[in-house]
Every structure is written in C-alpha cells, then in structure tokens.
Scaffold this motif. Sequence first.
Motif, PDB file in Angstrom:
ATOM      1  N   UNK A 189       0.754  -1.120   0.052  1.00 61.38           N
ATOM      2  CA  UNK A 189       0.174   0.053   0.045  1.00 61.38           C
ATOM      3  C   UNK A 189       0.980   1.273   0.003  1.00 61.38           C
ATOM      4  N   UNK A 190       2.037   1.346   0.605  1.00 62.36           N
ATOM      5  CA  UNK A 190       2.893   2.351   0.796  1.00 62.36           C
ATOM      6  C   UNK A 190       3.607   2.679  -0.514  1.00 62.36           C
ATOM      7  N   UNK A 191       4.127   1.603  -1.177  1.00 56.14           N
ATOM      8  CA  UNK A 191       4.645   1.793  -2.421  1.00 56.14           C
ATOM      9  C   UNK A 191       3.707   2.263  -3.624  1.00 56.14           C
ATOM     10  N   UNK A 192       2.076   1.685  -3.375  1.00 57.23           N
ATOM     11  CA  UNK A 192       1.391   2.084  -4.260  1.00 57.23           C
ATOM     12  C   UNK A 192       1.007   3.671  -4.152  1.00 57.23           C
ATOM     13  N   UNK A 193       0.844   3.810  -3.005  1.00 57.22           N
ATOM     14  CA  UNK A 193       0.305   5.418  -2.691  1.00 57.22           C
ATOM     15  C   UNK A 193       1.553   6.448  -3.188  1.00 57.22           C
ATOM     16  N   UNK A 194       2.671   6.072  -2.957  1.00 54.70           N
ATOM     17  CA  UNK A 194       3.751   6.898  -3.456  1.00 54.70           C
ATOM     18  C   UNK A 194       3.509   6.815  -5.078  1.00 54.70           C
ATOM     19  N   UNK A 195       3.532   5.783  -5.634  1.00 55.59           N
ATOM     20  CA  UNK A 195       3.276   5.618  -7.124  1.00 55.59           C
ATOM     21  C   UNK A 195       2.116   6.367  -7.663  1.00 55.59           C
ATOM     22  N   UNK A 196       1.102   6.256  -7.103  1.00 56.06           N
ATOM     23  CA  UNK A 196      -0.176   7.056  -7.525  1.00 56.06           C
ATOM     24  C   UNK A 196      -0.730   7.789  -6.622  1.00 56.06           C
ATOM     25  N   UNK A 197       0.045   9.001  -6.517  1.00 58.63           N
ATOM     26  CA  UNK A 197      -0.405  10.251  -5.462  1.00 58.63           C
ATOM     27  C   UNK A 197      -1.966  10.820  -5.798  1.00 58.63           C
ATOM     28  N   UNK A 198      -2.644  10.606  -6.833  1.00 60.31           N
ATOM     29  CA  UNK A 198      -3.741  11.016  -7.135  1.00 60.31           C
ATOM     30  C   UNK A 198      -4.753  10.169  -6.712  1.00 60.31           C
ATOM     31  N   UNK A 199      -4.569   8.996  -6.125  1.00 54.57           N
ATOM     32  CA  UNK A 199      -5.399   8.057  -5.464  1.00 54.57           C
ATOM     33  C   UNK A 199      -5.345   7.733  -4.128  1.00 54.57           C
ATOM     34  N   UNK A 200      -6.663   7.023  -3.616  1.00 59.10           N
ATOM     35  CA  UNK A 200      -6.881   6.923  -2.275  1.00 59.10           C
ATOM     36  C   UNK A 200      -6.558   5.262  -1.906  1.00 59.10           C
ATOM     37  N   UNK A 201      -6.128   5.001  -0.792  1.00 67.77           N
ATOM     38  CA  UNK A 201      -5.829   3.323  -0.495  1.00 67.77           C
ATOM     39  C   UNK A 201      -6.342   3.012   0.697  1.00 67.77           C
ATOM     40  N   UNK A 202      -7.073   1.717   0.618  1.00 70.64           N
ATOM     41  CA  UNK A 202      -7.633   1.199   1.720  1.00 70.64           C
ATOM     42  C   UNK A 202      -7.177  -0.293   1.914  1.00 70.64           C
ATOM     43  N   UNK A 203      -6.999  -0.803   3.150  1.00 75.30           N
ATOM     44  CA  UNK A 203      -6.389  -2.031   3.343  1.00 75.30           C
ATOM     45  C   UNK A 203      -6.896  -2.845   4.582  1.00 75.30           C
ATOM     46  N   UNK A 204      -6.997  -4.205   4.550  1.00 74.50           N
ATOM     47  CA  UNK A 204      -7.468  -4.749   5.753  1.00 74.50           C
ATOM     48  C   UNK A 204      -6.742  -6.091   6.042  1.00 74.50           C
ATOM     49  N   UNK A 205      -6.754  -6.698   7.201  1.00 69.89           N
ATOM     50  CA  UNK A 205      -6.197  -7.847   7.293  1.00 69.89           C
ATOM     51  C   UNK A 205      -6.808  -8.577   8.454  1.00 69.89           C
ATOM     52  N   UNK A 206      -6.602  -9.835   8.509  1.00 70.39           N
ATOM     53  CA  UNK A 206      -7.413 -10.705   9.666  1.00 70.39           C
ATOM     54  C   UNK A 206      -6.612 -10.703  11.021  1.00 70.39           C
ATOM     55  N   UNK A 207      -5.123 -10.421  10.650  1.00 70.09           N
ATOM     56  CA  UNK A 207      -4.213 -10.367  11.737  1.00 70.09           C
ATOM     57  C   UNK A 207      -4.029  -8.961  12.407  1.00 70.09           C
ATOM     58  N   UNK A 208      -4.477  -8.787  13.706  1.00 67.52           N
ATOM     59  CA  UNK A 208      -4.092  -7.645  14.525  1.00 67.52           C
ATOM     60  C   UNK A 208      -2.780  -7.589  14.421  1.00 67.52           C
ATOM     61  N   UNK A 209      -2.002  -8.427  14.669  1.00 66.89           N
ATOM     62  CA  UNK A 209      -0.438  -8.460  15.034  1.00 66.89           C
ATOM     63  C   UNK A 209       0.026  -7.430  13.693  1.00 66.89           C
ATOM     64  N   UNK A 210      -0.340  -8.117  12.420  1.00 67.54           N
ATOM     65  CA  UNK A 210       0.186  -7.241  11.128  1.00 67.54           C
ATOM     66  C   UNK A 210      -0.171  -5.895  10.999  1.00 67.54           C
ATOM     67  N   UNK A 211      -1.684  -5.760  11.619  1.00 69.48           N
ATOM     68  CA  UNK A 211      -2.037  -4.364  11.568  1.00 69.48           C
ATOM     69  C   UNK A 211      -1.399  -3.544  12.316  1.00 69.48           C
ATOM     70  N   UNK A 212      -0.888  -3.939  13.622  1.00 65.76           N
ATOM     71  CA  UNK A 212      -0.103  -3.016  14.349  1.00 65.76           C
ATOM     72  C   UNK A 212       1.158  -2.504  13.669  1.00 65.76           C
ATOM     73  N   UNK A 213       1.852  -3.449  12.925  1.00 68.18           N
ATOM     74  CA  UNK A 213       2.913  -2.865  11.949  1.00 68.18           C
ATOM     75  C   UNK A 213       2.784  -2.035  11.007  1.00 68.18           C
ATOM     76  N   UNK A 214       1.475  -2.347  10.198  1.00 66.44           N
ATOM     77  CA  UNK A 214       0.831  -1.706   9.122  1.00 66.44           C
ATOM     78  C   UNK A 214       0.795  -0.376   9.425  1.00 66.44           C
ATOM     79  N   UNK A 215      -0.164  -0.037  10.679  1.00 68.05           N
ATOM     80  CA  UNK A 215      -0.298   1.312  11.122  1.00 68.05           C
ATOM     81  C   UNK A 215       0.937   2.380  11.191  1.00 68.05           C
ATOM     82  N   UNK A 216       1.805   1.608  12.004  1.00 67.99           N
ATOM     83  CA  UNK A 216       3.049   2.169  12.246  1.00 67.99           C
ATOM     84  C   UNK A 216       3.793   2.566  11.187  1.00 67.99           C
TER      85      UNK A 216
END
Length: 222
Positions: free
Chosen positions: A65-92
Amino acid sequence: MSSNEVSMPTSDHGESMDAIYRTQRHIYDLTRKYYLLGRDRLIADLAPPPGGLVLEMGCGTARNLILAARRYPHARFLGFDISEAMLENARESVRRAGLSERISLTKGDATAFSPRRLFGIAGVDRVFCSYTLSMIPDWEQAISAGADALVSGGRMHVVDFGSQRGLPEWFSRGLHAWLDRFQVSPRAELEAVTRQVAHQRGLLVEHRNLYRGYAQYAVIGG
C-alpha cells in the motif's frame, strides 16, 4: 475449496495468523522480498483513475500500500487484514511514511467483507491481493468477495505462488516444505477459479505464469 481443506472459522484463522506473525512481522518485509516475486509488477499495473480508490485484501505490513500510494499520488488507498498483529506494524509503517491521510486500515476477513461494511463506501476501482490467497482456507470465496467489491470498469489483481512446473523438482519440494511452516498452500486452481468468478459476473480474466511458473498473476475486470 479443495477437497483436502477444511474451512477455518474466521476467529480461529485470525488467531492462527497472529500466532505465526506475532514475531515474524518484525522481519517480514526484509525476508519476504527475496521470494514474493511479482508484487512490484502488480503495483505497476494498477494504474487507478484520478481520485480512484484502491483496496488491498490482506495488507499485512502495508508494504504494498505504501509503495502504491507513492506511485499513484492522485488515488486513495484502503487495506484490511485478519491479523491484528500485522495491522499494528502496518499502522506504524503508514504513520512513519506520512501517508495516514491517504491510507486507511482496518481489520477484516477476505472471505466475508464488503467495502461498505468496512469503509462506508459502495465499491472500489482496484482490488489487489499479493501472496494472500495461499494463506486463506476459503480462498475461492475471497476471490468472489474481491470481484464483488469492484465498481463498473474496475479490476482485481492477484499475484501468488504458482505451480513451479518450469523449475527443478528439488526446488519445488524445498519451497513447499518451507511454505508449509507458515500454513501457506499454493493454489493450483487459481486460473480456473478466477475464470469462473469472472464468467459469473460478465467480466474478463487474464492469467499469466511468471518466472517459469514460480508465481502466477491474474487480472479480473471489465
């Protein structure tokens, strides 16, 4: 679902992923870059329209998501995951990248989600999942849910492990043994399932084998 697989309840699957990645998440991006091939090709193909919405199913650490957001600055990005542990890292990671205004993250199950329920929107222009389906027991349903999340003219992009038919047998055996440690199962039926999902919705599908079958890449769209 394959005959040798048993559907895992959502809560159990989330707990299983948390158990695997509670420690692995800290080295995930560093180690996976050497064998999760085709991710950057997928990102380069997304090409969302101006102001478009892009959703990643199973966003993990938010690396894509971070790489895509940098490549396409005109778009908005959404993401979800079933692992709360991974989401902690993702948010940071999103916070450190300064992209919190353009990337929204939440917890969700790829087999039973809708953009409206998770993000309060009707649909998205692009859906993608990168090496996610091979970790989802009911992966066929995840493909259906992703296709249903598309607005008219949208596309779903999928990259995951392939058959490895073009590679030495010893390599394939070693890779499968390694993947088993993380409950990862390459989906040999991916092409057939994406074609079925596309046909049911009046969409087209393109499927390609990459790197001598190491990976496979499918695009579903109008």
